[in-house]
Motif scaffolding. Structure first.
Motif, PDB file in Angstrom:
ATOM      1  N   LEU A 173      -4.363  16.476  -5.396  1.00  0.00           N
ATOM      2  CA  LEU A 173      -4.933  15.528  -4.441  1.00  0.00           C
ATOM      3  C   LEU A 173      -3.867  15.119  -3.435  1.00  0.00           C
ATOM      4  N   GLU A 174      -4.232  15.131  -2.158  1.00  0.00           N
ATOM      5  CA  GLU A 174      -3.329  14.688  -1.093  1.00  0.00           C
ATOM      6  C   GLU A 174      -3.804  13.364  -0.532  1.00  0.00           C
ATOM      7  N   ASP A 175      -2.858  12.547  -0.124  1.00  0.00           N
ATOM      8  CA  ASP A 175      -3.103  11.272   0.545  1.00  0.00           C
ATOM      9  C   ASP A 175      -3.905  10.290  -0.314  1.00  0.00           C
ATOM     10  N   VAL A 176      -3.477  10.109  -1.547  1.00  0.00           N
ATOM     11  CA  VAL A 176      -4.062   9.088  -2.415  1.00  0.00           C
ATOM     12  C   VAL A 176      -3.462   7.752  -1.987  1.00  0.00           C
ATOM     13  N   VAL A 177      -4.328   6.775  -1.666  1.00  0.00           N
ATOM     14  CA  VAL A 177      -3.861   5.461  -1.209  1.00  0.00           C
ATOM     15  C   VAL A 177      -4.103   4.445  -2.320  1.00  0.00           C
ATOM     16  N   VAL A 178      -3.018   3.767  -2.725  1.00  0.00           N
ATOM     17  CA  VAL A 178      -3.052   2.810  -3.822  1.00  0.00           C
ATOM     18  C   VAL A 178      -2.457   1.490  -3.346  1.00  0.00           C
ATOM     19  N   THR A 179      -3.083   0.376  -3.724  1.00  0.00           N
ATOM     20  CA  THR A 179      -2.517  -0.941  -3.465  1.00  0.00           C
ATOM     21  C   THR A 179      -1.845  -1.413  -4.743  1.00  0.00           C
ATOM     22  N   CYS A 180      -0.554  -1.708  -4.634  1.00  0.00           N
ATOM     23  CA  CYS A 180       0.222  -2.182  -5.779  1.00  0.00           C
ATOM     24  C   CYS A 180       0.532  -3.667  -5.589  1.00  0.00           C
ATOM     25  N   LYS A 181       0.705  -4.366  -6.707  1.00  0.00           N
ATOM     26  CA  LYS A 181       1.049  -5.781  -6.619  1.00  0.00           C
ATOM     27  C   LYS A 181       2.148  -6.108  -7.618  1.00  0.00           C
ATOM     28  N   ARG A 182       2.867  -7.189  -7.277  1.00  0.00           N
ATOM     29  CA  ARG A 182       3.948  -7.686  -8.123  1.00  0.00           C
ATOM     30  C   ARG A 182       3.997  -9.195  -7.966  1.00  0.00           C
ATOM     31  N   ILE A 183       4.345  -9.904  -9.013  1.00  0.00           N
ATOM     32  CA  ILE A 183       4.466 -11.352  -8.916  1.00  0.00           C
ATOM     33  C   ILE A 183       5.638 -11.686  -8.004  1.00  0.00           C
ATOM     34  N   LYS A 184       5.370 -12.583  -7.065  1.00  0.00           N
ATOM     35  CA  LYS A 184       6.416 -13.004  -6.126  1.00  0.00           C
ATOM     36  C   LYS A 184       7.493 -13.773  -6.884  1.00  0.00           C
ATOM     37  N   PRO A 185       8.753 -13.374  -6.698  1.00  0.00           N
ATOM     38  CA  PRO A 185       9.827 -14.067  -7.398  1.00  0.00           C
ATOM     39  C   PRO A 185       9.843 -15.565  -7.073  1.00  0.00           C
ATOM     40  N   GLY A 186       9.951 -16.372  -8.088  1.00  0.00           N
ATOM     41  CA  GLY A 186      10.030 -17.819  -7.896  1.00  0.00           C
ATOM     42  C   GLY A 186       8.690 -18.522  -7.873  1.00  0.00           C
ATOM     43  N   SER A 187       7.582 -17.794  -7.919  1.00  0.00           N
ATOM     44  CA  SER A 187       6.277 -18.457  -7.872  1.00  0.00           C
ATOM     45  C   SER A 187       5.790 -18.895  -9.241  1.00  0.00           C
ATOM     46  N   VAL A 188       6.397 -18.396 -10.293  1.00  0.00           N
ATOM     47  CA  VAL A 188       5.980 -18.745 -11.647  1.00  0.00           C
ATOM     48  C   VAL A 188       7.209 -19.133 -12.456  1.00  0.00           C
ATOM     49  N   ASP A 222       0.847  -1.190   0.000  1.00  0.00           N
ATOM     50  CA  ASP A 222       0.000   0.000   0.000  1.00  0.00           C
ATOM     51  C   ASP A 222       0.884   1.242   0.000  1.00  0.00           C
ATOM     52  N   LEU A 223       0.543   2.190  -0.855  1.00  0.00           N
ATOM     53  CA  LEU A 223       1.292   3.439  -0.958  1.00  0.00           C
ATOM     54  C   LEU A 223       0.366   4.618  -0.714  1.00  0.00           C
ATOM     55  N   MET A 224       0.911   5.673  -0.108  1.00  0.00           N
ATOM     56  CA  MET A 224       0.180   6.932   0.039  1.00  0.00           C
ATOM     57  C   MET A 224       1.044   8.019  -0.575  1.00  0.00           C
ATOM     58  N   ALA A 225       0.452   8.794  -1.480  1.00  0.00           N
ATOM     59  CA  ALA A 225       1.220   9.828  -2.169  1.00  0.00           C
ATOM     60  C   ALA A 225       0.305  10.980  -2.560  1.00  0.00           C
ATOM     61  N   ASN A 226       0.916  12.050  -3.025  1.00  0.00           N
ATOM     62  CA  ASN A 226       0.190  13.230  -3.490  1.00  0.00           C
ATOM     63  C   ASN A 226       0.392  13.385  -4.994  1.00  0.00           C
ATOM     64  N   THR A 227      -0.625  13.907  -5.674  1.00  0.00           N
ATOM     65  CA  THR A 227      -0.485  14.200  -7.095  1.00  0.00           C
ATOM     66  C   THR A 227       0.144  15.582  -7.259  1.00  0.00           C
ATOM     67  N   LEU A 228       0.528  15.891  -8.472  1.00  0.00           N
ATOM     68  CA  LEU A 228       1.081  17.210  -8.767  1.00  0.00           C
ATOM     69  C   LEU A 228      -0.054  18.193  -9.033  1.00  0.00           C
TER      70      LEU A 228
END
Length: 120
Positions: free
Chosen positions: A98-113, A28-34
């Protein structure tokens, strides 16, 4: 024709049992836009900053800033608009972001595929 049907059934039966064992890492990330470029009336600036296109684009950039392979899974919170005055010469026009935009990011776990040497 009977052999073709039997072969098809055998192939389908073999593929039904296989499942995708892809595992993901979530962050989960929290960031601001420009701020939007230029100075406009406050309502117009807020409307421009909160466009779905802007939220989608910045969410994508937030996840990509984490490194190779990170993608947007979900936008949990679109944040709140914050406006700043452009100065006295602009007759109360503002720039918003916009302030405090919360985004959930995902990535394939290394070695799982894929195929790993020494593993069956």
């Amino acid at each position: 024709m009977k052999i073709n049907k039997t072969a098809l059934l055998a192939i389908l039966a073999f593929n039904i049992g296989t499942t995708s064992a892809t595992e993901y890492i979530y962050r989960d990330l929290m960031a601001n836009t420009l701020p939007n470029p230029g100075c406009v009336a406050e309502q117009q600036a807020i409307a421009s900053a909160t466009k779905p296109y802007n939220v989608k684009n910045y969410s994508k950039k937030f996840c990509q800033s984490q490194g190779y392979g990170w993608h947007v899974d979900a936008v949990k919170d679109e944040g709140k608009p914050v406006c700043n005055d452009c100065g006295t010469a602009n007759n109360g026009n503002k720039q918003c972001h916009l302030e405090d935009v919360v985004v959930t990011c995902k990535r394939i776990k290394p070695g799982s595929v894929g195929m790993l040497p020494g593993r069956s």
